[in-house]
Design a protein around this motif. Structure first.
Motif, PDB file in Angstrom:
ATOM      1  N   GLU A 322       0.829  -1.210   0.000  1.00  0.00           N
ATOM      2  CA  GLU A 322       0.000   0.000   0.000  1.00  0.00           C
ATOM      3  C   GLU A 322       0.863   1.259   0.000  1.00  0.00           C
ATOM      4  O   GLU A 322       0.554   2.240  -0.680  1.00  0.00           O
ATOM      5  CB  GLU A 322      -0.940   0.004   1.197  1.00  0.00           C
ATOM      6  CG  GLU A 322      -1.889   1.195   1.198  1.00  0.00           C
ATOM      7  CD  GLU A 322      -2.890   1.160   2.335  1.00  0.00           C
ATOM      8  OE1 GLU A 322      -3.578   2.179   2.546  1.00  0.00           O
ATOM      9  OE2 GLU A 322      -2.985   0.124   3.027  1.00  0.00           O
ATOM     10  N   THR A 323       1.953   1.253   0.767  1.00  0.00           N
ATOM     11  CA  THR A 323       2.856   2.413   0.794  1.00  0.00           C
ATOM     12  C   THR A 323       3.468   2.634  -0.590  1.00  0.00           C
ATOM     13  O   THR A 323       3.560   3.767  -1.067  1.00  0.00           O
ATOM     14  CB  THR A 323       3.968   2.200   1.833  1.00  0.00           C
ATOM     15  OG1 THR A 323       3.383   1.994   3.119  1.00  0.00           O
ATOM     16  CG2 THR A 323       4.889   3.410   1.900  1.00  0.00           C
ATOM     17  N   ALA A 324       3.897   1.544  -1.233  1.00  0.00           N
ATOM     18  CA  ALA A 324       4.476   1.663  -2.573  1.00  0.00           C
ATOM     19  C   ALA A 324       3.441   2.185  -3.567  1.00  0.00           C
ATOM     20  O   ALA A 324       3.756   3.015  -4.431  1.00  0.00           O
ATOM     21  CB  ALA A 324       5.010   0.307  -3.031  1.00  0.00           C
ATOM     22  N   ALA A 325       2.194   1.713  -3.446  1.00  0.00           N
ATOM     23  CA  ALA A 325       1.138   2.155  -4.361  1.00  0.00           C
ATOM     24  C   ALA A 325       0.852   3.643  -4.177  1.00  0.00           C
ATOM     25  O   ALA A 325       0.716   4.394  -5.153  1.00  0.00           O
ATOM     26  CB  ALA A 325      -0.130   1.332  -4.119  1.00  0.00           C
ATOM     27  N   HIS A 326       0.756   4.083  -2.917  1.00  0.00           N
ATOM     28  CA  HIS A 326       0.555   5.507  -2.636  1.00  0.00           C
ATOM     29  C   HIS A 326       1.691   6.340  -3.231  1.00  0.00           C
ATOM     30  O   HIS A 326       1.460   7.365  -3.887  1.00  0.00           O
ATOM     31  CB  HIS A 326       0.511   5.738  -1.123  1.00  0.00           C
ATOM     32  CG  HIS A 326      -0.865   5.723  -0.551  1.00  0.00           C
ATOM     33  ND1 HIS A 326      -1.851   6.590  -0.957  1.00  0.00           N
ATOM     34  CD2 HIS A 326      -1.423   4.953   0.417  1.00  0.00           C
ATOM     35  CE1 HIS A 326      -2.953   6.350  -0.277  1.00  0.00           C
ATOM     36  NE2 HIS A 326      -2.726   5.354   0.559  1.00  0.00           N
TER      37      HIS A 326
END
Length: 506
Positions: A322-326
């Protein structure tokens, strides 16, 4: 968000009650006419001068002096010089920003309140603020106004206001492609401060940033249940949960706490301000975990090879998906020229949070809010829940009423159930991504209710009059939004926690 400038911490009230939101008495040059007027009155009465005496000394009528003392006019510097000479004080004494006495401070606070929107909205009459007003009555009035203001602020975050604030914030983020150069520079400065060589930010380097900013870290087992971390600004301590239960990355809560300190976040003025602060803190934390100077070349090389992948970004910087996607949404449009959208969807089918600048149309209510809205069953973010293999990335094309979009999605567990996290782009830009060769494709006619909102006719005929489901509503369905300066945080619990853990003074 067009600006990431935050307000400084709110100045404590001069009363024992809550602070009153002051009406504007400051002018373009920073002069506070109410404080100035009270200083002139204080010095005049100390010298036993009447309004007529001071007026004669400066060549003005007594009525003009009264207007000046009541903060109703903005004087020129030349007039203030004459006033200072007549009172026998340096000009700097008149221009001091602190009230000359506690009584004056209370009078100023009440005057500001009476000139502000609260009194106007309540239709209250004005109280003459002068020496004839008893001190205890003045104290009570200011405390009462402060309490009313606090209660109005705490209960202002209605569900409608929260949804509207979310919609406005998302529109502001879209307007600048979810990229905040000021926050990128903050991250760059912090990383330089610890001589970070680039690449992933490890646990040790995260602790080094805290030390660089003057904080010590304390891992405890009794962190207040409504918090992810607690910062003791008085003793420069940050408290974190031992073992970081419920967090997939122990660095994030610490970096978010440090981000709020670096950005000078004060008590949120309202729910919209609370949301802005949260977005800023999350953004800066992600910019530290995936530094722009390292992440952008990595993504640019992947684009040149037509192998862009959120999974590769995740693995390269050792962060949750999720952090990478954000973070990909922060950098994709500004540095790669690719419009994108992001979605986080609960397994129940409702949209938890999302961002877009690529033209995809999210389901929304009449206020434009998307949170809690049901997502089409044909979209990648819903289809992925039905897969047997939840470990491999899933790719899909979806034909929608606003165009064809390609998405990649993964499912991740949480204490609130499973969520899918998806990143997508319009068909015209899919050539840069790994997974573009997928043959998975669906069509969505939403918001047409016959797409997926209404059951197929044979099923409806069979069960419409022969079933009665017992709903399991969300606990928050009928509840008001959490109140308080920091919504959902039990302030008493936090203060009791700090009392337990603060270092003992000899």
């Amino acid at each position: 968000m067009t600006s990431t400038t935050t307000t400084p911490p709110r100045t404590p009230s001069t009363t024992k009650g809550a602070a009153v939101a002051p009406a504007a008495t400051h002018h373009a040059d920073g002069l506070d006419t109410l404080v100035l007027g009270r200083r002139i009155r204080h010095l005049r009465t100390l010298r036993g001068m009447t309004l007529d005496d001071l007026g004669a000394a400066i060549g003005r009528a007594a009525s003009q002096v009264s207007m000046l003392e009541n903060g109703h006019r903005e004087p020129k510097l030349s007039l203030l010089s004459h006033v200072a000479d007549a009172l026998g004080v340096p000009l700097t004494d008149l221009l001091r920003t602190d009230p000359p006495s506690r009584r004056a401070a209370l009078e100023i606070e009440l005057e500001r309140a009476q000139r502000g929107p609260l009194f106007t909205s309540l239709g209250m009459g004005q109280v003459k603020v002068g020496k004839s007003l008893p001190g205890d009555a003045l104290e009570a009035l200011v405390s009462l106004v402060g309490t009313v203001q606090r209660l109005l602020t705490e209960h202002a975050a209605t569900p409608e206001e929260a949804r509207r604030a979310n919609a406005e914030l998302r529109a502001q983020m879209r307007s600048q492609d979810n990229y905040f150069p000021e926050l990128e520079e903050h991250a760059r400065t912090l990383l330089r401060g610890i001589d970070h060589a680039g690449g992933p930010l490890g646990q040790r380097a995260t602790a080094d940033i805290a030390a660089h900013l003057g904080f010590t870290l304390h891992y405890v087992s009794d962190l207040p249940h409504s918090t992810r971390s607690v910062t003791d600004l008085a003793n420069h301590r940050i408290y974190l949960p031992a073992g970081n239960p419920g967090s997939s990355d122990s660095r994030s809560p610490l970096l978010q706490a440090l981000a709020s300190h670096v950005l000078g976040h004060g008590e949120p003025r309202d729910y919209a301000d609370f949301l802005r602060q949260r977005v800023q803190a999350n953004y800066l934390a992600a910019a530290l975990l995936l530094p722009e100077d390292s992440a952008v070349p990595f993504l640019q090389e992947a684009k040149s090879e037509r192998q862009l992948s959120v999974e590769d970004l995740r693995d390269r910087f050792a962060v949750p998906y999720e952090t990478a996607a954000h973070r990909f949404t922060n950098l994709a449009t500004r540095h790669l020229g690719i419009p994108v959208h992001f979605m986080k969807v609960h397994e129940g089918g409702t949209l938890h949070k999302a961002y877009e600048n690529d033209g995809v149309v999210f389901p929304s209510d009449a206020l434009g809010a998307i949170e809690g809205q049901p997502v089409c069953r044909q979209w990648t973010a819903r289809v992925v829940f039905g897969l047997a293999d939840r470990f491999s990335p899933y790719y899909q094309y979806t034909d929608t009423t606003s165009g064809t979009f390609w998405c990649t999605s993964r499912v991740q567990p949480s204490s609130q159930g499973a969520f899918s996290v998806s990143v997508g782009t319009p068909f015209a830009h899919v050539r840069w991504f790994r997974g573009r060769e997928t043959t998975e494709r669906t069509a969505s006619r939403c918001p047409d209710p016959t797409c997926c909102r209404q059951p197929p006719e044979p099923l409806a005929d069979r069960w419409a009059d022969r079933s009665w489901p017992s709903a399991r509503p969300h606990a928050s369905l009928l509840a008001a939004l959490p109140v308080g300066v920091f919504p959902g945080v039990d302030t008493t619990e936090v203060y009791e926690f700090l009392d337990r853990h603060a270092p003992q003074t000899p």
